[in-house]
Every structure is written in C-alpha cells, then in structure tokens.
Enzyme design. Structure first.
Site, PDB file in Angstrom:
ATOM      1  N   VAL A  65      -3.420  -7.348   8.362  1.00 51.30           N
ATOM      2  CA  VAL A  65      -2.706  -6.154   7.894  1.00 51.30           C
ATOM      3  C   VAL A  65      -3.345  -5.752   6.578  1.00 51.30           C
ATOM      4  CG1 VAL A  65      -0.470  -5.153   7.296  1.00 51.30           C
ATOM      5  CG2 VAL A  65      -0.557  -7.196   8.732  1.00 51.30           C
ATOM      6  N   TYR A  75       6.610 -11.833   4.776  1.00 53.16           N
ATOM      7  CA  TYR A  75       5.465 -11.232   4.094  1.00 53.16           C
ATOM      8  C   TYR A  75       5.213 -12.055   2.832  1.00 53.16           C
ATOM      9  CZ  TYR A  75       2.804  -7.362   1.833  1.00 53.16           C
ATOM     10  OH  TYR A  75       1.868  -6.597   1.202  1.00 53.16           O
ATOM     11  N   THR A  85       0.831  -1.207   0.000  1.00 54.47           N
ATOM     12  CA  THR A  85       0.000   0.000   0.000  1.00 54.47           C
ATOM     13  C   THR A  85       0.867   1.260   0.000  1.00 54.47           C
ATOM     14  OG1 THR A  85      -1.688  -1.216   1.221  1.00 54.47           O
ATOM     15  CG2 THR A  85      -1.817   1.186   1.292  1.00 54.47           C
ATOM     16  N   SER A 108      -0.734 -12.754   2.572  1.00 53.40           N
ATOM     17  CA  SER A 108      -1.558 -12.042   1.589  1.00 53.40           C
ATOM     18  C   SER A 108      -1.820 -12.931   0.383  1.00 53.40           C
ATOM     19  CB  SER A 108      -0.870 -10.747   1.137  1.00 53.40           C
ATOM     20  OG  SER A 108      -0.907  -9.793   2.151  1.00 53.40           O
ATOM     21  N   LYS A 157       2.824 -12.356   7.542  1.00 50.76           N
ATOM     22  CA  LYS A 157       1.736 -11.578   6.961  1.00 50.76           C
ATOM     23  C   LYS A 157       1.339 -12.325   5.705  1.00 50.76           C
ATOM     24  CE  LYS A 157       0.963  -7.283   4.439  1.00 50.76           C
ATOM     25  NZ  LYS A 157      -0.225  -7.869   3.885  1.00 50.76           N
ATOM     26  N   ASP A 195      -8.187  -8.225   2.603  1.00 53.40           N
ATOM     27  CA  ASP A 195      -9.223  -7.654   3.469  1.00 53.40           C
ATOM     28  C   ASP A 195     -10.620  -8.163   3.103  1.00 53.40           C
ATOM     29  OD1 ASP A 195      -6.840  -6.338   3.755  1.00 53.40           O
ATOM     30  OD2 ASP A 195      -7.641  -4.314   3.544  1.00 53.40           O
ATOM     31  N   SER A 222      -4.790  -2.336   3.708  1.00 56.84           N
ATOM     32  CA  SER A 222      -4.984  -0.934   3.348  1.00 56.84           C
ATOM     33  C   SER A 222      -6.300  -0.392   3.894  1.00 56.84           C
ATOM     34  CB  SER A 222      -4.969  -0.787   1.828  1.00 56.84           C
ATOM     35  OG  SER A 222      -6.020  -1.558   1.251  1.00 56.84           O
TER      36      SER A 222
HETATM   37  C1  MN9 Z   1      -2.183  -6.364  -2.789  1.00 62.08           C
HETATM   38  C2  MN9 Z   1      -2.526  -5.420  -1.681  1.00 62.08           C
HETATM   39  O1  MN9 Z   1      -2.419  -4.223  -1.817  1.00 62.08           O
HETATM   40  N1  MN9 Z   1      -2.956  -5.958  -0.580  1.00 62.08           N
HETATM   41  C3  MN9 Z   1      -3.330  -5.177   0.542  1.00 62.08           C
HETATM   42  C4  MN9 Z   1      -2.560  -5.666   1.717  1.00 62.08           C
HETATM   43  O2  MN9 Z   1      -2.194  -6.816   1.811  1.00 62.08           O
HETATM   44  C5  MN9 Z   1      -4.810  -5.311   0.867  1.00 62.08           C
HETATM   45  O3  MN9 Z   1      -5.107  -4.542   1.988  1.00 62.08           O
HETATM   46  C6  MN9 Z   1      -5.661  -4.854  -0.294  1.00 62.08           C
HETATM   47  O4  MN9 Z   1      -5.401  -3.503  -0.550  1.00 62.08           O
HETATM   48  C7  MN9 Z   1      -7.140  -5.036   0.018  1.00 62.08           C
HETATM   49  O5  MN9 Z   1      -7.377  -6.362   0.358  1.00 62.08           O
HETATM   50  C8  MN9 Z   1      -8.006  -4.590  -1.130  1.00 62.08           C
HETATM   51  O6  MN9 Z   1      -7.838  -5.456  -2.235  1.00 62.08           O
HETATM   52  C1  PYR Z   2      -1.556  -4.473   2.764  1.00 58.43           C
HETATM   53  C2  PYR Z   2      -0.214  -4.567   3.178  1.00 58.43           C
HETATM   54  O1  PYR Z   2       0.079  -5.180   4.123  1.00 58.43           O
HETATM   55  C3  PYR Z   2       0.744  -3.841   2.476  1.00 58.43           C
HETATM   56  O2  PYR Z   2       0.377  -2.823   1.963  1.00 58.43           O
HETATM   57  O3  PYR Z   2       1.882  -4.267   2.431  1.00 58.43           O
END
Ligand code: MN9
Ligand code: PYR
Length: 271
Positions: free
Chosen positions: A227, A154, A63, A186, A184, A212, A229
């Site tokens: 974690v 991550y 983010t 994702s 973390k 999210d 945005s």
């Molecule tokens: C790829 C990316 O930016 N992932 C963010 C953090 O992991 C998420 O918070 C996304 O922004 C969120 O899930 C919306 O797609």
């Molecule tokens: C979403 C998140 O963790 C990042 O922006 O790295």
C-alpha cells in the site's frame, strides 16, 4: 471462520477476494478554497485502473491526510470512493483510525454501512497503548462495530510512535478480532515483518508493505502486496518490479527498485 466468511456486506466489491498486489494510498483532492473535491474521484478511479493498472485503494490514510480531515469529510470521501469504485475496483479499504474511540467506531459502522471492502486502524498516537493488550483492546472495540468487514491493523510506528511488535500483536488475535485479516506494515523493521510471515499459519493473513522505497526487501521476506502513495503514479512501473521478482529476475527487480528510490529521493527533497 474462513477469510471469505468475513466479507459478507451486501455491497462488498469482491466478497472474499484476498487483498494482494498493489493498493494506491489515495490523495485527498481539495478545491483551491480548501474543501474536499468529490467531483474528481470518478476520474481518479478511471485513471488508476486504466493508466496504472491498480484496482485497490486505501482511503483516508497517511497520504490522504485522513487524520487532518473532519469526520464528516472522511465519511463523504469514503462514500464517494465506494460509489465510484463499484464494478471498477477490487478493494476499497477505508482507514477509520482516530484518537477518539467513539469516532473511530462511528467511522467503522459507516464504512460497513456503505459496503467498504475492508477497514484499517492505526494505533492511538497521543495517549498511546503501552502494551499489546491495550492496543488489541482498542482495535477490537473498533473492529466489532463492523462485524462483517475485513479488518487490517495499520502499523506505522514512525508516525504513531507505537512500536509494539506486530509479531507479538498477532499472537492469538483472531480469538479477539474474528474479522482480523492482515496488516499494512509501514515500518523498516523487516525482522518483525519476516517473523510475522514465518508464523502466519492457517489464518493466512495478508501482509501489505508500506515503505515503497524498499518494497523489494519486503517481497524477499514474502509480503502479499503493498500500500503506498507512489502506486498512484508508479503503479505500472512497480508492477514490472513485481513481475521481475516473481520470474525471478532479481537484477531487473533491483533496477526498478533503484529507479523508484532515486525518484523518491528527488520527491522527498522537494518537501
Ligand atoms: C509515511 C507515508 O506516507 N507512507 C506512505 C505509505 O505508507 C508511503 O507510500 C510513502 O509515501 C512512500 O514510501 C514515500 O516515502
Ligand atoms: C501509504 C499509506 O498507506 C497511507 O497513505 O496510509
């Protein structure tokens, strides 16, 4: 080594406190002419704490577009977040991943010196590690530069292209990385996540979810927090979902998850 022993740096925000609950992934404030804007970070901290009830921040990640910033910019942002977060935030986690190992190590040493409460590293994503041992070796070389700072992997395969399963990665990781504290996560592979949590024995690693839109699914398999945005501006709403899930009032938790999903669909359509 107990988890609390790993957080011994003198200025740590809250030594030993486990990372859990919501962590906002910081947006990087910029001026109209493209400079990082450090002057608003103080207000940003106050906004998160007062308006969103969020007391953890993840700096220079996806983010925050950390990979598009210079090393100097990343250090300045890290310093300002730690400075402004002191006595206000519980955790300031700095993402220190980079394609260049020496740069990543430099960022790790810097995060330790300024008293960050944790560091996180993504997998190198151009020349990619092809197996677990290569990835762990890279992470170890970064983590060992900050021997008093909790370390988080991550995992973000949609962006790194590194799909090594976390369950496999965690097997024996504390022997190589004594500061290893959690992940973390994702990715949408909830099977991998569930297996990590199922095998999470005496180490008591923290698992923070990073998609999210489907946090409720990750809560169902037992994550410690998230974690993302959206916790910058939907922190309070998401906490209502966490409370509903804990109660448990699954129907209410679903209602919040669906609302968050609808909102994100709208945001994603905007680009
Ligand atoms: C790829 C990316 O930016 N992932 C963010 C953090 O992991 C998420 O918070 C996304 O922004 C969120 O899930 C919306 O797609
Ligand atoms: C979403 C998140 O963790 C990042 O922006 O790295």
């Amino acid at each position: 080594m107990s988890p609390s022993d790993t957080s011994t740096s003198p200025n740590s925000m809250t030594p030993g406190k486990k990372l859990e609950g919501l962590v906002a992934a910081a947006i990087t404030p910029m001026t109209p002419d493209g400079q990082i804007n450090l002057s608003v970070i103080r207000q940003y901290v106050d906004y998160l704490v007062r308006e969103q009830n969020v007391k953890n921040i993840f700096v220079n990640g996806t983010t925050g577009e950390g990979l598009s910033l210079s090393i100097q910019e990343r250090k300045q942002l890290a310093e300002e977040w730690v400075r402004q977060g002191k006595d206000k935030l519980d955790h300031v986690i700095i993402h220190v991943g980079a394609l260049s190992l020496p740069e990543s190590q430099d960022l790790a040493r810097h995060a330790a010196a300024i008293g960050a409460s944790g560091i996180a590293v993504i997998a190198p994503f151009f020349f990619k590690p092809t197996n677990k041992d290569e990835l762990v070796a890279f992470l170890q070389k970064v983590a060992s530069e900050a021997p008093g700072v909790p370390f988080y992997y991550y995992h973000i395969p949609p962006l790194t292209g590194v799909k090594i399963r976390v369950e496999e990665l965690l097997d024996g990781i504390r022997e190589q990385i004594p500061t290893f504290q959690g992940v973390k996560f994702s990715d949408t592979d909830l099977l991998d996540l569930a297996q990590c949590i199922n095998k999470n024995g005496s180490e008591q690693f923290a698992f923070l979810y990073g998609v999210d839109e489907q946090l409720l699914g990750a809560l169902a398999v037992g994550v410690n927090g998230a974690v993302g945005s959206t916790y910058n501006y939907l922190g309070r709403k998401t906490k209502l979902m966490l409370q509903a899930f804990a109660k448990p009032d699954l129907a209410l938790a679903q209602k919040y998850q669906f609302l968050i999903g609808e909102f994100l669909n709208f945001v994603i359509k905007l680009g």
